[in-house]
Enzyme design. Structure first.
Site, PDB file in Angstrom:
ATOM      1  N   ASP A   3       1.888  54.632 -11.102  1.00  0.00           N
ATOM      2  CA  ASP A   3       1.809  56.082 -11.301  1.00  0.00           C
ATOM      3  C   ASP A   3       3.104  56.661 -11.857  1.00  0.00           C
ATOM      4  O   ASP A   3       3.224  57.876 -12.012  1.00  0.00           O
ATOM      5  CB  ASP A   3       1.402  56.797 -10.013  1.00  0.00           C
ATOM      6  CG  ASP A   3       2.224  56.393  -8.801  1.00  0.00           C
ATOM      7  OD1 ASP A   3       3.167  55.592  -8.950  1.00  0.00           O
ATOM      8  OD2 ASP A   3       1.911  56.861  -7.694  1.00  0.00           O
ATOM      9  N   HIS A  62       1.157  54.929   2.467  1.00  0.00           N
ATOM     10  CA  HIS A  62       1.113  56.232   3.147  1.00  0.00           C
ATOM     11  C   HIS A  62       0.496  56.157   4.551  1.00  0.00           C
ATOM     12  O   HIS A  62       0.602  57.130   5.314  1.00  0.00           O
ATOM     13  CB  HIS A  62       0.326  57.249   2.322  1.00  0.00           C
ATOM     14  CG  HIS A  62       0.948  57.581   1.002  1.00  0.00           C
ATOM     15  ND1 HIS A  62       2.264  57.957   0.874  1.00  0.00           N
ATOM     16  CD2 HIS A  62       0.423  57.571  -0.258  1.00  0.00           C
ATOM     17  CE1 HIS A  62       2.521  58.173  -0.406  1.00  0.00           C
ATOM     18  NE2 HIS A  62       1.429  57.946  -1.116  1.00  0.00           N
ATOM     19  N   ASP A 102       6.635  53.090  -6.337  1.00  0.00           N
ATOM     20  CA  ASP A 102       5.539  54.025  -6.571  1.00  0.00           C
ATOM     21  C   ASP A 102       6.149  55.416  -6.773  1.00  0.00           C
ATOM     22  O   ASP A 102       7.200  55.731  -6.190  1.00  0.00           O
ATOM     23  CB  ASP A 102       4.608  54.024  -5.357  1.00  0.00           C
ATOM     24  CG  ASP A 102       3.340  54.811  -5.582  1.00  0.00           C
ATOM     25  OD1 ASP A 102       2.317  54.196  -5.922  1.00  0.00           O
ATOM     26  OD2 ASP A 102       3.359  56.043  -5.403  1.00  0.00           O
ATOM     27  N   HIS A 159       5.200  58.135  -5.597  1.00  0.00           N
ATOM     28  CA  HIS A 159       5.148  58.856  -4.332  1.00  0.00           C
ATOM     29  C   HIS A 159       5.954  58.110  -3.275  1.00  0.00           C
ATOM     30  O   HIS A 159       5.857  56.889  -3.161  1.00  0.00           O
ATOM     31  CB  HIS A 159       3.703  59.004  -3.852  1.00  0.00           C
ATOM     32  CG  HIS A 159       2.814  59.741  -4.816  1.00  0.00           C
ATOM     33  ND1 HIS A 159       2.208  59.113  -5.893  1.00  0.00           N
ATOM     34  CD2 HIS A 159       2.438  61.037  -4.864  1.00  0.00           C
ATOM     35  CE1 HIS A 159       1.499  60.007  -6.568  1.00  0.00           C
ATOM     36  NE2 HIS A 159       1.620  61.182  -5.963  1.00  0.00           N
TER      37      HIS A 159
END
Length: 324
Positions: A255, A130, A170, A172
């Site tokens: 996740d 990120h 991931d 996200h």
């Protein structure tokens, strides 16, 4: 296979790390869990990290003005998603939190070099996907993928014509990686993610993805693997046909696990292992040197999921005398 790890990856600071759902000590927990099952395999594969990346080195991929802003406790609290950090001196946060992250960034570059030499390497940290060139977010302060690609290119290990594939699984979407390589034709991005969670607002990043795979909410392992089978092989073949793929970076966030606090997906532990082995096999059967990074994971089982994959990879791709 090579396994990159140092105990300096682990983050602990007066218990404040417990205020964030991310297990900041999972690196050491995974290391010990791997050793409890296959200590000899683990120790033979182990590669250390000589030191943390310097702030000067980080300035090659991050705006110096952003790095300066990290001396502001409010900026640190925002990026790390821990409001209480506003009350602490920045130097303490740098020492307790950002210094381990700088070790992890250095470790990703070490792992990339090992992958280019031996074919496969797992860094027991990293995957800070990120972090943008001019700002951090989502507990990602520095972007280790951008750092390792820049480091290899600068050293001449990656040539100008060499292609890099980034496979991000991931839960996200890896928006920071998209911004780092927004105008880079040599980096090809595959991202399968939950579109209903953070960073859903970053449409500019999504437009940069070469192969985007939005996943249904609460996606089960069967549906997940169906979509992965349907899209990843074709993506890799298309990139491979049009030029030499010199390196693959696999961002293997845990996740996606059903028990995760933030991912919103429904994979079991067996599904996560099957996912990891499938991705690694797809890359290795094409002869692409591969580095695996841990990325996100917000459950108590995250370290065990990592250890499960590492143990199986060590068995399949042993090092040294074990390979015989």
């Amino acid at each position: 296979m090579k396994l990159v790890y140092t105990r300096r990856y682990n983050i602990g600071f007066l218990g404040l790390e417990r205020l964030h759902p991310f297990d900041s000590r999972k690196y050491g927990r995974a290391w010990r869990a791997i050793g409890s099952v296959g200590r000899r395999l683990r120790d033979r594969a182990w590669v250390g990290v000589p030191g943390p990346v310097s702030v000067a080195e980080l300035a090659a991929t991050h705006d110096p003005a952003y790095l300066t802003r990290l001396n502001d406790p409010c900026e640190l609290a925002r990026v790390l998603e821990l409001p209480l950090l506003r009350r602490l001196p920045a130097w303490a946060v740098w020492r307790a939190v950002l210094r381990p992250m700088r070790w992890a960034v250095a470790g990703s570059l070490v792992a990339a070099r090992e992958a280019l030499t031996h074919g496969l390497a797992l860094n027991l940290s990293g995957g800070y996907h990120h972090a943008r060139p001019n700002g951090g977010e989502g507990f990602c302060v520095f972007n280790d993928v951008a750092h390792l690609v820049h480091g290899l290119r600068t050293a001449g290990v990656l040539a100008a014509e060499d292609r890099v594939v980034h496979v991000d699984l991931d839960a996200h979407q890896g928006n920071g990686v998209c911004h780092h390589f927004r105008s880079d034709p040599g980096v090809f991005l595959y991202d399968a993610f939950n579109p209903h969670i953070y960073p859903a607002h970053d449409q500019e990043a999504r437009r940069r993805i070469d192969c985007a795979v939005p996943l249904p909410d609460r996606c089960t392992g069967g549906e997940y693997m169906r979509l992965l089978n349907l899209t990843l092989s074709g993506f890799l073949d298309s990139v491979h046909r049009s030029g030499r793929v010199r390196l693959a970076v696999y961002n293997a966030g845990t996740d996606v696990f059903a028990g995760d606090a933030l991912g919103g997906l429904g994979l079991t532990a067996a599904d996560v292992l099957a996912r990891d082995l499938y991705v690694i096999e797809q890359l290795r059967c094409r002869g692409v040197p591969t580095i695996m990074l841990l990325s996100g994971g917000y459950s108590r089982e995250s370290y065990r999921l990592v250890a499960n994959t590492a143990i199986e990879l060590l068995r399949r791709y042993p090092t040294g005398r074990d390979a015989g």
